[in-house]
Design a protein around this motif. Structure first.
Motif, PDB file in Angstrom:
ATOM      1  N   ASP A  84       0.855  -1.173  -0.029  1.00 28.53           N
ATOM      2  CA  ASP A  84       0.038  -0.064   0.050  1.00 28.53           C
ATOM      3  C   ASP A  84       0.702   1.250   0.010  1.00 28.53           C
ATOM      4  N   GLU A  85       2.016   1.223   0.554  1.00 25.94           N
ATOM      5  CA  GLU A  85       3.161   2.520   0.666  1.00 25.94           C
ATOM      6  C   GLU A  85       3.554   2.541  -0.739  1.00 25.94           C
ATOM      7  N   GLY A  86       3.386   1.721  -1.528  1.00 23.06           N
ATOM      8  CA  GLY A  86       4.189   1.860  -2.995  1.00 23.06           C
ATOM      9  C   GLY A  86       3.654   2.937  -3.858  1.00 23.06           C
ATOM     10  N   GLY A  87       3.998   2.970  -5.164  1.00 26.46           N
ATOM     11  CA  GLY A  87       3.211   3.664  -6.148  1.00 26.46           C
ATOM     12  C   GLY A  87       4.154   5.126  -6.558  1.00 26.46           C
ATOM     13  N   GLU A  88       3.357   6.026  -6.494  1.00 27.96           N
ATOM     14  CA  GLU A  88       3.843   7.446  -6.537  1.00 27.96           C
ATOM     15  C   GLU A  88       4.933   7.758  -5.500  1.00 27.96           C
ATOM     16  N   GLY A  89       6.084   8.217  -6.010  1.00 33.27           N
ATOM     17  CA  GLY A  89       7.154   8.594  -5.114  1.00 33.27           C
ATOM     18  C   GLY A  89       7.957   7.349  -4.646  1.00 33.27           C
ATOM     19  N   ALA A  90       7.769   5.985  -5.169  1.00 30.01           N
ATOM     20  CA  ALA A  90       8.556   5.099  -4.727  1.00 30.01           C
ATOM     21  C   ALA A  90      10.090   5.127  -5.153  1.00 30.01           C
ATOM     22  N   ASP A  91      10.887   4.624  -4.267  1.00 30.99           N
ATOM     23  CA  ASP A  91      12.282   4.724  -4.828  1.00 30.99           C
ATOM     24  C   ASP A  91      12.645   3.632  -5.909  1.00 30.99           C
ATOM     25  N   ILE A  92      13.111   4.081  -7.176  1.00 31.30           N
ATOM     26  CA  ILE A  92      13.388   3.059  -8.044  1.00 31.30           C
ATOM     27  C   ILE A  92      15.103   3.059  -8.386  1.00 31.30           C
ATOM     28  N   ARG A  93      15.304   1.744  -8.644  1.00 32.70           N
ATOM     29  CA  ARG A  93      16.757   1.529  -9.101  1.00 32.70           C
ATOM     30  C   ARG A  93      16.975   0.521 -10.120  1.00 32.70           C
ATOM     31  N   TYR A  94      17.902   0.732 -10.704  1.00 32.17           N
ATOM     32  CA  TYR A  94      18.187  -0.292 -11.856  1.00 32.17           C
ATOM     33  C   TYR A  94      19.051  -1.540 -11.184  1.00 32.17           C
ATOM     34  N   ILE A  95      18.497  -2.706 -11.373  1.00 31.42           N
ATOM     35  CA  ILE A  95      19.424  -3.865 -10.965  1.00 31.42           C
ATOM     36  C   ILE A  95      19.272  -5.050 -11.894  1.00 31.42           C
ATOM     37  N   SER A  96      19.885  -6.114 -11.553  1.00 31.53           N
ATOM     38  CA  SER A  96      19.940  -7.277 -12.636  1.00 31.53           C
ATOM     39  C   SER A  96      18.769  -7.949 -12.334  1.00 31.53           C
ATOM     40  N   PRO A  97      18.247  -8.415 -13.851  1.00 32.19           N
ATOM     41  CA  PRO A  97      16.960  -9.069 -13.355  1.00 32.19           C
ATOM     42  C   PRO A  97      17.047 -10.549 -12.788  1.00 32.19           C
ATOM     43  N   SER A  98      18.295 -10.982 -12.690  1.00 32.68           N
ATOM     44  CA  SER A  98      17.968 -12.210 -11.756  1.00 32.68           C
ATOM     45  C   SER A  98      17.916 -12.096 -10.298  1.00 32.68           C
ATOM     46  N   ASP A  99      18.591 -11.009  -9.990  1.00 37.92           N
ATOM     47  CA  ASP A  99      18.374 -10.392  -8.431  1.00 37.92           C
ATOM     48  C   ASP A  99      17.142  -9.996  -8.083  1.00 37.92           C
ATOM     49  N   ASN A 100      16.424  -9.158  -8.999  1.00 40.20           N
ATOM     50  CA  ASN A 100      15.076  -8.428  -8.827  1.00 40.20           C
ATOM     51  C   ASN A 100      14.057  -9.573  -9.028  1.00 40.20           C
ATOM     52  N   ARG A 101      14.013 -10.293  -9.849  1.00 41.15           N
ATOM     53  CA  ARG A 101      12.964 -11.257 -10.147  1.00 41.15           C
ATOM     54  C   ARG A 101      13.084 -12.536  -8.816  1.00 41.15           C
ATOM     55  N   GLY A 102      14.486 -12.919  -8.480  1.00 36.64           N
ATOM     56  CA  GLY A 102      14.633 -13.901  -7.440  1.00 36.64           C
ATOM     57  C   GLY A 102      14.163 -13.145  -6.120  1.00 36.64           C
ATOM     58  N   ALA A 103      14.353 -12.155  -5.822  1.00 37.40           N
ATOM     59  CA  ALA A 103      13.887 -11.460  -4.857  1.00 37.40           C
ATOM     60  C   ALA A 103      12.192 -11.117  -4.618  1.00 37.40           C
ATOM     61  N   GLY A 104      11.700 -11.052  -5.751  1.00 35.86           N
ATOM     62  CA  GLY A 104      10.354 -10.913  -5.892  1.00 35.86           C
ATOM     63  C   GLY A 104       9.775 -12.018  -5.809  1.00 35.86           C
ATOM     64  N   SER A 105      10.266 -13.143  -6.414  1.00 37.75           N
ATOM     65  CA  SER A 105       9.479 -14.511  -5.927  1.00 37.75           C
ATOM     66  C   SER A 105       9.857 -14.715  -4.641  1.00 37.75           C
ATOM     67  N   TRP A 106      10.858 -14.729  -3.965  1.00 41.98           N
ATOM     68  CA  TRP A 106      11.226 -15.094  -2.656  1.00 41.98           C
ATOM     69  C   TRP A 106      10.211 -14.237  -1.696  1.00 41.98           C
ATOM     70  N   VAL A 107      10.070 -12.992  -1.710  1.00 44.24           N
ATOM     71  CA  VAL A 107       9.155 -12.352  -0.988  1.00 44.24           C
ATOM     72  C   VAL A 107       7.563 -12.726  -1.306  1.00 44.24           C
ATOM     73  N   SER A 108       7.211 -13.045  -2.442  1.00 43.41           N
ATOM     74  CA  SER A 108       5.818 -13.725  -2.845  1.00 43.41           C
ATOM     75  C   SER A 108       5.646 -14.992  -1.899  1.00 43.41           C
ATOM     76  N   ASN A 109       6.607 -15.741  -1.994  1.00 41.03           N
ATOM     77  CA  ASN A 109       6.583 -17.043  -1.369  1.00 41.03           C
ATOM     78  C   ASN A 109       6.402 -16.999   0.244  1.00 41.03           C
ATOM     79  N   GLN A 110       7.032 -15.803   0.709  1.00 42.43           N
ATOM     80  CA  GLN A 110       7.033 -15.761   2.211  1.00 42.43           C
ATOM     81  C   GLN A 110       5.992 -15.078   2.773  1.00 42.43           C
ATOM     82  N   VAL A 111       5.013 -14.133   1.746  1.00 37.55           N
ATOM     83  CA  VAL A 111       4.126 -13.518   2.345  1.00 37.55           C
ATOM     84  C   VAL A 111       2.685 -14.173   2.061  1.00 37.55           C
ATOM     85  N   GLU A 112       2.808 -15.364   0.864  1.00 33.03           N
ATOM     86  CA  GLU A 112       1.453 -15.520   0.321  1.00 33.03           C
ATOM     87  C   GLU A 112       0.540 -16.128   1.395  1.00 33.03           C
ATOM     88  N   LYS A 113       0.816 -16.405   2.809  1.00 35.17           N
ATOM     89  CA  LYS A 113       0.005 -16.909   3.671  1.00 35.17           C
ATOM     90  C   LYS A 113      -0.744 -15.784   4.316  1.00 35.17           C
TER      91      LYS A 113
END
Length: 125
Positions: A84-113
């Motif tokens: 909910d805190e995301g969106g307009e004004g979020a901090d954006i950084r260019y990073i490698s796709p493997s790090d970004n997508r791996g992290a996103g998948s990891w977070v999704s798995n942790q919070v899915e419950k």
């Protein structure tokens, strides 16, 4: 040796705490994302993510609308679009796709419950 997932649940009676759950984010597995999270929080962005899956697409459009794509990189957002805190004004950084997508998948798995509205405090270690 893999990272250990740690979470702490808080009782509703603990009024001094602003998060329901603490999530230890593994810096050793996703170093670029971890550094981005740490830097963004140090710059004033929230360490708390209130889960809002339905708002993710809209938040992503708002946070990335004026950030051009860059060949070979993903645009990482903090707070994440699913927060909910995301969106307009979020901090954006260019990073490698493997790090970004791996992290996103990891977070999704942790919070899915957890249901939308759950407040998750991110701690990078």
């Amino acid at each position: 040796m893999g990272s250990v997932f740690y979470e702490k649940h808080f009782d509703d009676t603990e009024t001094s705490v602003t998060a329901n759950v603490q999530l230890i984010f593994p810096a050793d597995r996703f170093p670029e994302t971890a550094q981005h999270i740490k830097d963004a929080i140090a710059s004033g962005e929230s360490a708390i993510c209130t889960i809002d899956r339905k708002g993710a697409e809209d938040n992503r459009k708002k946070s990335l609308h004026d950030v051009p794509t860059k060949k070979g990189y993903d645009r990482d957002e903090w707070p994440m679009a699913m927060c909910d805190e995301g969106g307009e004004g979020a901090d954006i950084r260019y990073i490698s796709p493997s790090d970004n997508r791996g992290a996103g998948s990891w977070v999704s798995n942790q919070v899915e419950k957890y249901p939308d509205g759950t407040k998750v405090m991110f701690i990078v270690k």
